[in-house]
Motif scaffolding. Sequence first.
Motif, short mmCIF file in Angstrom:
data_model
loop_
_atom_site.label_atom_id
_atom_site.label_comp_id
_atom_site.label_asym_id
_atom_site.label_seq_id
_atom_site.Cartn_x
_atom_site.Cartn_y
_atom_site.Cartn_z
N ILE A 75 0.84 -1.17 0.00
CA ILE A 75 0.00 0.00 0.00
C ILE A 75 0.89 1.24 0.00
O ILE A 75 1.97 1.25 0.60
N GLN A 76 0.43 2.27 -0.72
CA GLN A 76 1.13 3.56 -0.78
C GLN A 76 0.12 4.68 -0.59
O GLN A 76 -1.07 4.55 -0.93
N ALA A 77 0.64 5.80 -0.04
CA ALA A 77 -0.19 7.00 0.17
C ALA A 77 0.20 8.06 -0.85
O ALA A 77 1.38 8.23 -1.19
N TYR A 78 -0.77 8.81 -1.29
CA TYR A 78 -0.56 9.89 -2.27
C TYR A 78 -1.12 11.18 -1.69
O TYR A 78 -2.24 11.19 -1.13
N ASP A 79 -0.24 12.31 -1.94
CA ASP A 79 -0.79 13.60 -1.53
C ASP A 79 -1.56 14.21 -2.70
O ASP A 79 -1.68 13.60 -3.76
N CYS A 80 -2.05 15.42 -2.51
CA CYS A 80 -2.92 16.03 -3.53
C CYS A 80 -2.14 16.85 -4.56
O CYS A 80 -2.75 17.54 -5.39
N GLY A 81 -0.83 16.84 -4.48
CA GLY A 81 -0.04 17.59 -5.44
C GLY A 81 -0.05 19.09 -5.12
O GLY A 81 -0.24 19.51 -3.98
N ALA A 82 0.10 19.92 -6.23
CA ALA A 82 0.18 21.37 -6.04
C ALA A 82 -1.13 22.05 -6.33
O ALA A 82 -1.27 23.26 -6.13
N GLY A 83 -2.13 21.28 -6.81
CA GLY A 83 -3.38 21.92 -7.14
C GLY A 83 -4.53 20.94 -7.05
O GLY A 83 -4.37 19.75 -6.73
N HIS A 108 -6.21 19.53 -9.29
CA HIS A 108 -6.22 18.44 -10.26
C HIS A 108 -5.21 17.36 -9.91
O HIS A 108 -5.21 16.31 -10.57
N ALA A 109 -4.38 17.58 -8.94
CA ALA A 109 -3.43 16.58 -8.43
C ALA A 109 -2.63 15.95 -9.54
O ALA A 109 -2.40 14.76 -9.60
N THR A 110 -2.18 16.75 -10.39
CA THR A 110 -1.36 16.21 -11.48
C THR A 110 0.09 16.05 -11.09
O THR A 110 0.81 15.30 -11.75
N SER A 111 0.44 16.67 -10.05
CA SER A 111 1.84 16.58 -9.63
C SER A 111 1.95 16.05 -8.19
O SER A 111 2.72 16.55 -7.40
N TRP A 112 1.09 15.04 -7.88
CA TRP A 112 1.16 14.51 -6.48
C TRP A 112 2.37 13.67 -6.28
O TRP A 112 3.00 13.17 -7.19
N LYS A 113 2.66 13.54 -5.03
CA LYS A 113 3.81 12.71 -4.65
C LYS A 113 3.28 11.49 -3.88
O LYS A 113 2.27 11.56 -3.19
N LYS A 114 3.97 10.35 -3.99
CA LYS A 114 3.55 9.13 -3.32
C LYS A 114 4.60 8.69 -2.30
O LYS A 114 5.79 8.95 -2.45
#
Length: 957
Positions: free
Chosen positions: A123-131, A133-139
């Motif tokens: 399992i991995q967690a993802y943040d919402c990115g910079a906006g 649309h979460a196109t640049s999220w980090k995991k």
Amino acid sequence: MLAARLGCWAALLLLGAGPGQGHLGDSGRRLLAARVNKHKPWIETSYHGVITENNDTVILDPPLVALDKDAPVPFAGEICAFKIHGQELPFEAVVLNRTSGEGRLRARSPIDCELQKEFTFIIQAYDCGAGPHATSWKKSHKAVVHIQVKDVNEFAPTFKEPAYRAVVTEGKIYDSILQVEALDEDCSPQYSQICSYDIATTDVPFAVDRNGNIRNTEKLSYDKQQQYEILVTAYDCGQKRAAQDTLVQVDVKPVCKPGWQDWSRRIEYQPGAGSVPLFPSIRLDTCDGAVSSIQVTIELQTNYIGKGCDRETYSEKSLQKLCGASSGVIDLLPSPSAATNWTAGLQLDSSEMTFRFDGRQGAKVPDGIVPKNLTDQFTITMWMQHGPSPSMRAEKETILCNSDKTEMNRHHYALYVHNCRLVFLLRKDFDQADTFRPAEFHWKLDQICDKEWHYYVINVDFPVVTLYMDGATYEPYLVTNDWPIHPSHIAMQLTVGACWQGGEVAKPRFAQFFHGGLASLTIRPGRVESQRVISCLQACKEGLDINSLESLGQGIKYHFNPSQSMLVMEGEDIANINRALQKVSYINSRQFPTAGVRHLKVSSRVQCFGEDVCLAIPAVDAYVMVLQAVEPQITLRGTERFWRPASQFRSARGITLFPDLRIVSTVAKAEAPAGDPQGTGAAPKSAALEEMLHNLDFCDILVLGGDLDPKQECLELSHSELHQWHLDATNSTAGYSIYGVGSMSRYEQVLRHLRYRSWRPAGLEARRFQIKCSELNGRYTSNELTVEVSILHEVRAAEQEHVNHLIVQPPFLQSVHYPESRTSIQRGSVVPSLAIVVIIIAVCMLVFLVVMGVYRVRMAHQHFTQESEAAKEAEMDWDDSALTITVNPMEKHEKSACGGDETEEEEEEAAEEDLSSSSSDSDDSAEEEEERLGKARRGQPGARPAQLEWDDSTLHY
């Protein structure tokens, strides 16, 4: 400063994204996002989870939470998703709070533990990115999740086999007969394992352990039960019971076991049957085992019957006579009566003549019953039933005690129980001896406190004292010496069941009470009894017997105990032992035995060659059922009312009360139906009375309407007649008692000679007497026959010698008024047809006697003148209106029969009185007297009217 900068960058980012504003290029947005979302989310490296099957919630440890250092920057510091890596996994992860990073792991479909018990995935967690649309999220980095499925006990155990079967051999104990096995489809060890098995069928000799092994708890018997069917169930570790029990069938296979075969548990005994075989077909089966010898013990258990077995329940005096004991025996516990009333207050079992003492009762024996001082030779006998002392501190329990009546408490002689020891005390007086001599004799026997009846005889031949218990001899284990008692003039009191304390107390009272049963307590002063008499007194009327001792053979040894309640037989050959045991029988010589059960026990001991005991033979438990004897009905018959002249009451012979007494005993016997003479089982047609002969033990004659006045009346019976018939009697003003075991005919003969005399009969109108007889001390009693005797009042004083007897009118006679001219034969014609022949014959036989009687009367009165005879004739006329006299022509015959009982001297005296007028009158012929009598009957002048007139107008029956 950093927060301010981040805030500015965020504002710029928002401004750049806002509508209607200047738009940044793609490169500008990436640059802006890179500057805002600098960090990756962080989660734990591993998680452990538990999910209950058929549930969707997974409980993780630690909880699912993701952190991001970019917080609180919007989007960059928030968690937008958790992703699971794996194919077709039935789980999903959802974000509960983007800001806090909390998440939840849940099942997308029902989880079945039985299909898969555990799951492991990434399992991995993802943040919402910079906006937005979460196109640049980090995991985050990858974390391992291990989930276990928690089982639910949804399946019940099931047995592998629907039924089990096993075969066992009887007489053995098995560790495991067979094993049953059950399974459970649950996935977890807790619910899939079988923790216990249980036998659902109750009252079976089997048990099962936790592994399913079935064993028998006792030895099985093929004869008792050949097959067992039991139900067995199983429980898993969650205590869920099997859906269906399994059937276990156990077959018992017979094997040869040593023991007695072909015998019946119940043996019926009909009273009067004599000797009945107990085991006519019994045989011993040793299963082909070679034996060297065998010993068999047959025991008849009758302890619960009366005094230990079936004995004749006559009085002690009667038993003493039957056994040939010496005379002079004094019964200290007689059956209560008018003459022996000191036992009236004691608890009495009349059927067995036993007295029960509860520790609060005692009886004073009246003075004069037992001599004051016993000699150096005497015998004490008794039956005693005694148990251990009911209290913690055992005290003396007095059976018999002779102590001071007043002033002092000295015990002159006593018999008592103390600490289960029998003690006899005998203190001599100084006038008898003045030396230190034996005074106390102690016996210690187990039978004294075993709560059973035993017969004790103490033979005193001073200074030797011997105890006989059930016929066996016992010497005292302890003898204590003492000085004689100081001389005094204090009266003594003899007591039974307690000892009298006459001095040193505020009020004289009983003390040292006895607890138990006593019977037949006697003392015989001046003599000791023989071994033969002692054995007879304690002998049973029932016991074991052997039919045909000659056929036992040389190889059989046997031995009876004294009471024949135990028989021991020994032999080497089994066939001989079988034949010997088949001849053992039960016998009961009582005519009316006690009905009930007699238990039998046969125990055996078998020896093999070179071994002490090689085979265990089970004991035989059987019983003899003594059936109820048909009870006899004793009937007394005789004349119930008659008259006699006053001269007979005054005579030396008196009045015979029961001249025609008959004692008859009958029993009811069922008659077979007419078509069933052999008694094949059809219902009895009727019950017929059959006469039987047996003994009586006493007859009581009671005086009714007031006691006798010894100054003017009495009852008499010749002591020589009593001695001749071996009977005893007691006489009192209340009546007369005849006792002793004798046949009914013997009692008839004695009672027919019982006489009543009255020296002053003038004022006596009538006397009534009642007689009642008994067998076995009142167990069977007769009817009560009442006899009334009255004075015959004569009209003329000078004629008192004329009538010797006024015969009782028999029950079958009818009283009819006749004129004077009728003859005595005509009077007899009123007898019914059944008695006509008897009366006619009797009258014919008595004519001669009647004539002779009248002749003697006339000769005795020849000196009277003709004038006085004429005057007396006028006085002789009867007034039928007020006086009724019943005359029976049989009277002369009864007079003649009673005269046969007189002695020769009395007959000679009577003859002299009758012939005192002249000796020459005896030469007159009988024909002349008959002629004179005929003239008188025809009413000729000078004849005396000697005929009495019958009048039944006032006679009541």
